[in-house]
Write an enzyme that holds these catalytic residues in place. Structure first.
Site, PDB file in Angstrom:
ATOM      1  CG  ASP A  12      33.228  26.817  68.566  1.00 19.52           C
ATOM      2  OD1 ASP A  12      34.072  27.736  68.933  1.00 19.52           O
ATOM      3  OD2 ASP A  12      33.366  25.781  67.906  1.00 19.52           O
ATOM      4  CB  THR A  24      37.429  28.752  65.438  1.00 12.87           C
ATOM      5  OG1 THR A  24      36.220  29.135  66.350  1.00 12.87           O
ATOM      6  CG2 THR A  24      38.381  27.753  66.360  1.00 12.87           C
ATOM      7  CB  THR A  25      34.255  32.999  64.328  1.00 12.68           C
ATOM      8  OG1 THR A  25      33.538  31.867  64.995  1.00 12.68           O
ATOM      9  CG2 THR A  25      33.338  33.647  63.290  1.00 12.68           C
ATOM     10  CG  ASP A  79      36.027  28.152  72.436  1.00 12.22           C
ATOM     11  OD1 ASP A  79      36.410  26.882  72.159  1.00 12.22           O
ATOM     12  OD2 ASP A  79      34.891  28.275  71.687  1.00 12.22           O
TER      13      ASP A  79
END
Length: 541
Positions: free
Chosen positions: A69, A102-103, A400
């Site tokens: 994450d 988020t990545t 998530d």
């Protein structure tokens, strides 16, 4: 450099190198900033996608975290460079607003900076580059809105929500049980969602973890689960029609707030003190009993004497319950938090259908379950796993997935994954660049190339040939005029021998607002970095 003389007339030189080092200007500052940001992006690049690799983070205390994450990785990094901190905040912003991607947002920002660096070396001014990237971002956002498709998220049809949550879990530790976990995430969100207002209150969803068992033992509990146990082993373990007294005051005699000293010089004085303490305890228990409560939830601890007195009065109790758990219990059971025993009343009690203590395996591990509370929107997801690290990563993954389901309730439009949305936007931006005259077209084409970096990274992390796979998917999109052609990692296309596939048929979805937020945030941060041409360290050096 300057020369001065000491009190004896001897000369010595003062070098002002530190002041020079505290300031970086011009091209050197821009290159330094881009290098720092790209170093963060390159680190996360290998964690992108369903085949992405995990990172092991070791804290100074020796605590180990294993995750892919992006927000968690960057949050635990100790970054000193100022621009690298911008990338950390970029990922955190995506996590706060969307909860997923988020990545990808950091990888996209790194790709944009890589393309911008090439343009700067050609002599194009940073402002012109930033303006071109902004124009391209507008085209990409518009393209995403055009290719997005609305999904049916009616209460009786969860297929679209489950499919979108499964796409998110494909890159997580839960991917082997993604169908069950996606179903748990969807049911948890729908339990607390207000579909008319298109809003989800995450405060009503708790995610608790307990080591032991396997990931597939995860379950959704209609109520509250806390990692505590009944205070006394002889107290009842199942309480039907529970009336909860929720206390934030300790079950003990009050202590003077000033410094004091008490001398006991006789047996009678000790007996008197003991009787006084007993009177305090009896008065506390009586006030709880008179209110009609049959279970005490206390934020603080109490000694064995108070525990025994509660047992004698047929009052079950739970001690050392954390402040967050206290608030969740009060919210779910409709009770009021009581700060003093004098304020206890029947109107302030919480109500639940049943409270029970459950045990796990052959160990003494116990948890408390508050079932069927008055507020039926309170739910808890109980996650099991073989180790603490697995449980923590599973909790992050489920969070998530629930965020994605919430986003789909806010806006039910989806785009398709596997890099298909990025490829479609890249093609649209490239076509737009052909209509632009002037230097801006170079930055617009650079934006299109940066968008290609997402599917390139997906293919690379899957062990495929990146350029060939992306080229094949692009070719099919142009030839078939189908914007949902992407990289099917586990599917071989017999026609051309590559892994390009129709993402609609594979059921790989991503939320529109999540994808648009990625492009918007990445472009904003890159523009900010490009406009920095002077780094001045403030304060004494």
């Amino acid at each position: 450099m300057s020369m001065v003389y000491d009190e004896y007339g001897r000369p010595f030189i003062i070098l002002k190198e530190q002041q020079a080092k505290a300031r970086v200007k011009g091209t050197e500052a821009t290159k330094s900033n881009i290098l720092a940001a790209r170093s963060i992006s390159n680190m996360l690049r290998t964690s992108l996608g369903p085949k992405g690799l995990d990172k092991m983070l070791v804290s100074p205390d020796g605590d180990v975290t294993i995750t892919n994450d992006g927000a968690t990785i960057l949050e635990q990094l100790h970054v000193d460079h100022q621009v690298a901190k911008l990338m950390v905040e970029l990922s955190q912003s995506q996590d706060d607003e969307i909860g997923d991607g988020t990545t990808g947002v950091v990888v996209l920002a790194g790709a944009l900076l890589e393309q911008a660096e090439v343009l700067l070396k050609k002599g194009i001014h940073p402002i012109r580059v930033a303006e071109g990237l902004e124009k391209a971002a507008d085209v990409a956002m518009q393209t995403l809105a055009e290719i997005a498709e609305p999904m049916d998220i009616a209460v009786n049809n969860h297929a679209a929500l489950v499919a979108t949550a499964m796409t998110t879990l494909s890159s997580k530790i839960l991917h082997q049980h993604k169908h069950k976990m996606a179903d748990i995430a969807v049911r948890a969100v729908l339990q607390v969602a207000d579909l008319e207002r298109r809003d989800v209150n995450f405060e009503h969803i708790r995610v608790e973890g307990k080591t032991g068992g396997s990931l597939e033992d995860a379950e959704l509990v209609n109520g509250i689960v806390i990692d505590k146990e009944i205070a006394h082993p002889q107290m009842p373990k199942i309480i039907e029609d529970a009336k909860l007294c929720i206390l934030t005051c300790p079950f003990e005699p009050p202590k003077p707030k000033t410094k004091h000293k008490l001398e006991i010089d006789s047996k009678e004085a000790y007996e008197q003190l003991y009787q006084q303490e007993q009177e305090y305890f009896r008065d506390m228990v009586k006030k709880v009993k008179d209110s009609g409560a049959n279970l005490v939830i206390c934020q603080w601890g109490f000694d064995d004497e108070a525990n025994h007195l509660l047992l004698q009065n047929d009052l079950a109790a739970v001690r050392w319950v954390g402040g967050v758990e206290i608030e969740h219990i009060a919210m779910a059971t409709g009770g009021r938090i009581v700060p003093r025993f004098e304020e206890i009343s029947a109107e302030k009690l919480g109500h639940a259908g049943r409270v029970k203590e459950i045990t796990f395996g052959t160990s003494d591990e116990r948890m408390l379950v508050i079932e069927n509370p008055v507020n039926t929107t309170a739910v808890t997801v109980l996650v099991r796993g073989g180790s603490k690290m697995i449980v923590e990563e599973a909790k992050r993954s489920l969070h998530d997935a629930m965020c994605v389901v919430r986003n789909l309730i806010r806006d039910n439009r989806v785009v398709y994954g596997g890099g298909s949305a990025e490829i479609a936007c890249s093609l649209a931006v490239s076509r737009f660049a052909d209509t632009v005259t002037g230097v801006d077209q170079y930055a617009i084409r650079a934006f299109a190339d940066a968008l290609d970096d997402i599917p390139l990274a997906l293919a690379e992390n899957a062990g495929l040939s990146p350029i060939e796979e992306v080229a094949a998917a692009k070719s099919r999109q142009v030839k078939e005029k189908n914007p949902v052609i992407g990289l099917g990692m586990d599917v071989m296309n017999e026609a051309d021998g590559y892994h390009s596939a129709d993402m609609r048929e594979l059921g790989v979805f991503e939320t529109l607002i999540g994808k648009q937020q990625q492009i918007q945030l990445a472009t904003q941060v890159v523009k900010m970095i490009l406009k920095i041409d002077d780094v001045i360290s403030m304060g004494p050096q």
